[in-house]
Design an enzyme around this catalytic site. Structure first.
Site, short mmCIF file in Angstrom:
data_model
loop_
_atom_site.label_atom_id
_atom_site.label_comp_id
_atom_site.label_asym_id
_atom_site.label_seq_id
_atom_site.Cartn_x
_atom_site.Cartn_y
_atom_site.Cartn_z
N ILE A 1 -4.11 -11.59 5.89
CA ILE A 1 -3.97 -11.51 7.36
C ILE A 1 -5.07 -12.29 8.08
CG2 ILE A 1 -2.64 -9.36 7.48
CD1 ILE A 1 -5.30 -7.90 8.03
N LYS B 1 -11.42 1.48 12.91
CA LYS B 1 -10.18 2.10 13.39
C LYS B 1 -10.27 2.39 14.89
CE LYS B 1 -7.28 2.41 9.92
NZ LYS B 1 -6.08 1.55 9.92
N GLY C 1 0.83 -1.21 0.00
CA GLY C 1 0.00 0.00 0.00
C GLY C 1 0.86 1.26 0.00
N ILE D 1 -1.74 -8.97 0.47
CA ILE D 1 -2.63 -9.86 -0.28
C ILE D 1 -2.36 -9.76 -1.79
CG2 ILE D 1 -4.59 -8.24 -0.49
CD1 ILE D 1 -6.12 -10.98 0.56
N TYR E 1 -15.21 1.94 8.28
CA TYR E 1 -13.75 2.07 8.43
C TYR E 1 -13.41 2.84 9.72
CZ TYR E 1 -9.13 4.10 7.18
OH TYR E 1 -7.83 4.55 7.16
C1 AKB Z 1 -9.57 7.42 3.71
O1 AKB Z 1 -9.97 8.41 3.08
O2 AKB Z 1 -10.25 6.41 3.95
C2 AKB Z 1 -8.17 7.47 4.29
C3 AKB Z 1 -8.18 8.00 5.67
C4 AKB Z 1 -8.52 9.40 5.92
O3 AKB Z 1 -7.91 7.26 6.58
N1 AKB Z 1 -7.33 8.26 3.45
#
Ligand code: AKB
Length: 344
Positions: A55, A158, A13, A36, A154
Site C-alpha cells: 500500500i 489507529k 489477514g 503484501i 499501533y
Molecule cells: C492487537 O492485539 O494488536 C489487535 C488489536 C486489539 O487491535 N488484536
C-alpha cells in the site's frame, strides 16, 4: 468501461479471510484484493483479481485507479500492536502513510465519479490508553471519546487515522480556492474492534492474541504459556460477528450515522475465564501463566469492556454470539474439527 469494484487491502489477514467470501457471496459486487503477501488459495475463487503489492507503492495504487472504478474500500492492512513495537517507524509508515495513500486514492476516485467513495476502516481498542489498573477496573464500559491516550505505536496510528478519515471526509483542502461546500469527498466509516477470535486463522503480532492462541494450542494438544496474568481482562468478539459488524456499518444509511467512529463488542473475559472454557472442551490442555510484564502493560492500558450503545442505536448493531454461543457453537466445534481433519 472500468469495472465497479470493492477494494480490500490486507486481504490475506484474519478479517480478510472472513470478509472476502462474505462479500463475494452477497453477489452484488466484485472484489479486488490487495496484500503484501500471497493470497491463501481458498480465497482466490472469491476475488475478481488479487494483486500482490504494497500500500506504500503509489504507482501500484495509481494503476488500480486506471483499471477500476472503486466504490468502496475496506482498508484492513495494518501492522498489529506487538509487532509495531519492534519497529515503530516501519509501523507508522504502513499504518499511517499507507492509510493516507488510500484516503487520497478514495478522494480522487470520488471526484472522478462525482459521488462519495465509502471508506471503511477498522480501528481497535488499542486506540484507548488507561493510565493504570485501578482506573481500568473503575472505568467499566468505555465510550468512544474517553481515555483516548494510547501507549502503543499501533494505538497512536489507529487513533490518528480515525482523525485523518474525518479530515478527508469533511475538511480536505478546506482552504482551496475551488473548494465548494458541496464538493464530493469520501464517506468515511470507522469501527473500533475488541480482540478478535477466529476459528479459521491465528492472528500474528497482536497483543490480544493470547485468547485465540490458547484455544488453538489446546485444540492441537500443544502446551501454551500465556503471556498475561490470569486476571487480565479484555473485550472480545468472534470473527462472524466482526464481519457482520463491518458489513453492517458499511451498508448503514448515511443519514443514520451520527458519529465517525463506533465501538463494537460482544463479551468481556479474563484470561482465566478463557482458560476455564478451554479446559471444559479440552481437559488435557496444558496452559501455564508466564506474564510478560511489558505486553501485560499494554493489555492493562486497554479497557476491560467498551460501550457500543451508539452503534446499537444508530445502525442496529447487535452481536449474534454471546460468550456461550461463541465458544459452544463456533470456536470449540470448528477449531476441534479443523485440527482433527489436519491430523487425520
Ligand atoms: C492487537 O492485539 O494488536 C489487535 C488489536 C486489539 O487491535 N488484536
Amino acid at each position: 468501461m472500468r469495472k465497479k469494484v470493492v477494494l480490500i487491502t490486507g486481504a490475506n489477514g484474519e478479517v480478510g479471510h472472513g470478509l472476502i467470501p462474505h462479500l463475494a457471496e452477497r453477489g452484488d459486487t466484485l472484489v479486488v484484493a490487495l496484500d503484501i503477501h500471497p493470497l491463501d488459495e481458498p480465497l482466490e475463487p472469491y476475488c475478481h483479481e488479487f494483486i500482490q503489492g504494497d500500500i506504500l507503492d503509489t504507482m501500484l495504487l495509481g494503476r488500480l485507479v486506471l483499471q477500476y472504478e472503486i466504490h468502496t474500500i475496506y482498508h484492513l492492512a495494518t501492522i498489529l500492536s506487538t509487532r509495531a513495537e519492534y519497529n515503530p517507524e516501519a509501523a507508522h509508515r504502513v499504518n499511517v502513510e499507507g492509510t493516507m495513500n488510500l484516503l487520497r486514492l478514495a478522494v480522487e476516485q470520488a471526484q472522478w465519479q462525482g459521488r462519495p467513495v465509502r471508506f471503511v476502516f477498522p480501528s481497535s481498542i488499542a486506540a484507548y490508553g488507561l493510565p493504570d489498573l485501578e482506573t481500568k477496573q473503575r472505568a467499566g464500559k468505555v465510550r468512544e471519546d474517553q481515555f483516548c491516550k494510547p501507549t502503543t505505536m499501533y494505538g497512536c496510528n489507529k487513533i490518528y487515522c480515525e482523525h485523518l478519515g474525518r479530515y478527508y471526509a469533511f475538511f480536505y483542502k478546506q482552504l482551496a480556492a475551488d473548494r465548494r461546500p458541496d464538493s464530493v469527498s469520501i464517506d468515511f466509516r470507522c469501527l473500533r474492534y475488541p480482540g478478535l477470535i477466529s476459528a479459521d486463522t491465528v492472528p500474528a503480532g497482536g497483543t490480544s492474541d493470547y485468547g485465540p492462541e490458547m484455544i488453538h494450542h489446546a485444540a492441537q494438544g500443544l502446551p501454551y504459556a500465556c503471556f498475561v496474568r490470569p486476571d487480565a481482562r479484555l473485550p472480545f468478539m468472534v470473527m462472524p460477528d466482526a464481519i457482520k459488524a463491518i458489513v453492517a456499518l458499511a451498508h448503514a444509511p448515511r443519514e443514520r450515522l451520527s458519529q465517525v467512529v463506533y465501538n463494537v463488542t460482544s463479551f468481556s473475559l479474563s484470561a482465566e475465564e478463557i482458560l476455564g472454557r478451554v479446559q471444559r472442551a479440552f481437559p488435557e490442555a496444558e496452559v501455564t501463566f508466564e506474564p510478560d510484564t511489558r505486553r501485560q502493560g499494554i493489555v492493562d492500558s486497554w479497557p476491560a469492556d467498551i460501550d457500543d450503545s451508539a452503534a446499537r442505536r444508530d445502525w442496529g448493531w447487535e452481536p449474534d454470539y454471546d460468550v456461550d454461543r461463541a465458544f459452544d457453537e463456533y470456536l470449540i466445534p470448528t477449531i476441534a474439527a479443523r485440527y482433527r481433519t489436519a491430523t487425520a
